[in-house]
Design an enzyme around this catalytic site. Structure first.
Site, PDB file in Angstrom:
ATOM      1  N   HIS A  37      24.412 -13.300 -90.733  1.00  0.00           N
ATOM      2  CA  HIS A  37      22.981 -13.559 -90.887  1.00  0.00           C
ATOM      3  C   HIS A  37      22.245 -12.345 -90.339  1.00  0.00           C
ATOM      4  CE1 HIS A  37      19.059 -15.431 -90.499  1.00  0.00           C
ATOM      5  NE2 HIS A  37      19.507 -16.509 -91.098  1.00  0.00           N
ATOM      6  N   ARG A  92      10.827 -15.153 -91.809  1.00  0.00           N
ATOM      7  CA  ARG A  92      10.475 -14.249 -92.915  1.00  0.00           C
ATOM      8  C   ARG A  92       9.865 -15.016 -94.071  1.00  0.00           C
ATOM      9  NH1 ARG A  92      15.669 -12.254 -94.289  1.00  0.00           N
ATOM     10  NH2 ARG A  92      16.499 -13.636 -92.684  1.00  0.00           N
TER      11      ARG A  92
END
Ligand code: FAD
Length: 633
Positions: free
Chosen positions: A250, A270
């Site tokens: 990740h 995000r």
């Protein structure tokens, strides 16, 4: 012969995360007496940690969404290595599974007009993740637990016993799948972690739902339970694993302070507008849009920013590329000397949203950084870097039934199963995978059990061998080969090896070195020794888990060395391009015979099944040319 309690059930589900609980509910509702067994306390499975949401094309926020777009995104994210039938079933059935959760009492965040709210995530064309703030996994598990309790209350009303049809064995570990003399599944060999007592759960159908393998790596977002047990149990029972080279790093884990390195920073940061910057303050992701995604991502910051308000007329910002792309970009920036003070990059929401919105939409992130790093994310950027997060590889299963290959009665669902996500999983596609395939595994396990006219019985020899294997660490002795080995020391060496030599960027020489270190560790693991007795003895538990981590690590390293291309979660510095010829190749891992120092791993290449034409027709030919081998076109 060892004196071991035996209990009879129709279906045993190993694991009480999202996949295991959904499987158990389905099996019970189909009339199977079902036992669930899990290492931790009921309700404490890894699924609880899931933050961002569940992907399902309900089209609540953007009416253009549908299962075909979700299917397309999933295949693109997995770089077309996905078992396409799984991706199809997943995209079609995910909305139903989310609505079903709601009818069972899940309280999702809402849109202004009262529908289940959906948020943006990397690789998803439309806002698609149903969520509960950034604590979605907690609500998912709470709801499934509540459903289980409701089923138990129903059983109580009918039989006077809450556990007559569905029983949870918590804080218990399965160490072997047991089979009868014809190779049919007959149950599981287990021990109670608190007392050390052995017992056998006999059943003609077993569902493995044990999650991932992250604890084989040093920097990981995964919890202590992720020691690859289900992967190893399947291998040792004779069921192969698929494409184990694909491990997801990740892009955004915490990098500081050292004690919390690897803890996840959710992609919702995000998705909700957070941006990545390097030490020069540059939004560097615009420099890392790969050719296959060029037409779909904004080329300027202005266009990327406009997309949040007007997604129909602008392209999405490259911070929302699939995870493998973002993780590699961060890695490259740090390597080029443009990283943050503690070896990551900056992830900023403080200049993008008012403080009160950050605290409302990302409450866990706000508290996580405040409490663990003394950083106020409403006022300053976070420092983040890649962390081992998820394994796309897993037990090879039939797409429709979740049955494993070659072991009748053995099923697998959730993160432990392979195929669904190809070479890279999109965020949010795991929680939906758990529900879709957990349900399917429970259904087919119950049917398999009902169809069994004669219950398979584990042989006494198998049970004795499993007991002897589990007790071995108490009898370890130094020999000419070396001293008694400490499980904690061995675990640290394993994690360092996998992190340094089979991590985010891979090279042939390093992986060969990893394989020889793993062989040496396996040899030393024969002399793993523990002090004390069987009552809650964490050293003993780790010694048993190490067999699984070593086996699974060898699968990852061997398959990663074999695949001479870069694709999704597998990046080779010496073979940096994606190779269309490799698209049609799946790597199966089989356990070899025990050579005295345990089982090793053998690879087999098989061809992927061609994608069904009506599904291929969902893509433009120009796009398919980038992925598919010549003969597939
Ligand atoms: P788990 O939930 O891990 O359950 C495994 C179970 O197996 C546990 O009960 C464990 O005790 C048991 N078990 C293991 N070995 C044994 C054994 N030998 N004997 C008995 N029991 C055993 N995905 C998303 O889609 N959306 C997200 O927002 C998201 N956020 C995430 C955030 C974090 C921090 C992390 C780490 C992951 C996230 N993921 C997310 C991924 C997702 O949470 C996992 O892939 C998923 O929860 C796995 O579920 P599972 O049911 O397969 O396994």
């Amino acid at each position: 012969m060892a004196q071991v309690d035996r209990q009879q059930w129709d279906v045993v589900v190993v694991g009480a995360g999202g996949a295991g609980l959904r499987a158990a509910i389905e099996a019970r509702e189909r009339g199977a007496r079902t036992a669930v067994i899990c290492k931790s306390l009921f309700g404490k499975a890894h699924t609880v940690m899931a933050e961002g949401g569940i992907a399902a094309s309900m089209a609540n926020v953007n009416a253009h969404d549908n299962w075909q777009v979700h299917f397309r995104d999933t295949m693109r994210g997995g770089k077309f290595l996905n078992q396409w039938r799984m991706a199809e079933l997943h995209a079609k059935e995910a909305p139903e599974r989310v609505w079903e959760l709601e009818t069972w009492g899940a309280l999702f965040d809402r849109t202004p007009d009262g529908r289940i709210s959906q948020r943006n995530f990397g690789g998803h064309e439309y806002p698609r993740l149903a969520h509960v703030g950034d604590r979605t996994g907690l609500e998912l598990i709470r709801t499934l637990q509540q459903k289980i309790v409701a089923l138990q209350q129903k059983d109580f009303a009918e039989t006077g016993d809450h556990e007559s049809g569905l029983k949870i064995f918590q804080e218990c570990t399965v160490t072997r799948i047991l089979k009868d003399s014809s190779g049919q599944v007959a149950g599981t060999f287990c021990y109670d972690r608190e007392t050390g007592r052995f017992f056998v759960l006999e059943a003609p159908a077993v569902v493995l739902a044990t999650g991932g393998i992250g604890k084989s790596f040093k920097v990981t977002s995964n919890s202590w339970e992720y020691t690859g047990d289900g992967h190893a149990l399947a291998l040792l029972a004779g069921a192969p694993l698929l494409n184990m080279e694909f491990v997801q790093f990740h892009p955004t884990g915490m990098v500081w302070p050292p004690s919390v390195k690897g803890i996840l920073v959710t992609e919702s940061v995000r998705g909700d507008g957070g941006v990545l910057r390097n030490s020069d303050g540059k939004r560097f992701m615009f420099d890392y849009i790969p050719d296959v995604f060029k037409e779909k991502y904004a080329e300027t910051e202005e266009e990327g920013d406009r997309w949040y308000e007007d997604p129909d007329n602008n392209r999405r910002p490259p911070e929302l590329l699939p995870r493998d792309e973002v993780a590699r970009a961060i890695n490259a920036e740090v390597k080029e000397g443009r990283g943050s003070p503690h070896g990551g990059v900056f992830l900023d929401v403080s200049t993008r949203m008012p403080a009160e919105v950050v605290r409302r939409r990302l409450p866990s992130m706000y508290h996580q950084f405040k409490e663990l790093a003394d950083v106020d994310i409403t006022a300053e950027p976070m420092e983040v870097g890649p962390t081992c997060h998820y394994v796309m590889g897993g037990i090879a299963v039939d797409s429709d039934t979740a049955a494993t290959v070659g072991v009748p009665g053995l099923f697998a669902a959730g993160e432990v199963a392979g195929g669904m996500h190809g070479s890279n999983r999109l965020g949010g596609n795991s929680l939906s995978d758990l529900l879709v395939f957990g349900r399917r595994a429970g259904l087919h396990a119950a049917e398999h059990a009902a169809d069994c006219e004669v219950r398979p019985e584990a042989t006494a020899a198998e049970v004795d061998a499993a007991a002897a294997e589990a007790l071995a660490p108490f009898g370890a002795e130094a020999s000419e080969e070396g001293p008694v080995e400490n499980p904690y020391a061995l675990h640290q060496e394993l994690q360092q090896t996998m992190n340094d030599l089979v991590g985010i960027i891979r090279r042939a020489g390093e992986m060969a070195e990893a394989l020889s270190r793993l062989a040496a560790l396996r040899e030393r693991a024969r002399r793993l020794g523990v002090e004390g007795h069987r009552q809650f003895n964490p050293g003993w538990h780790l010694a048993l888990d190490l067999r699984n981590m070593l086996l699974v690590s060898e699968c990852v390293a061997r398959a990663a060395l074999e695949r001479t291309e870069s694709r999704g979660g597998h990046t080779r510095e010496d073979h940096p391009a994606m190779d269309r010829e490799w698209r049609a190749v799946n790597l199966l891992c089989h356990a070899t015979e025990n050579d005295g120092a345990g089982h090793g791993v053998r690879l087999e290449r098989i061809r992927t099944e061609p994608v069904r034409p009506d599904l291929l027709a969902l893509f433009e030919k120009d796009e398919l040319v980038k992925y598919l081998a010549e003969e597939e076109l």
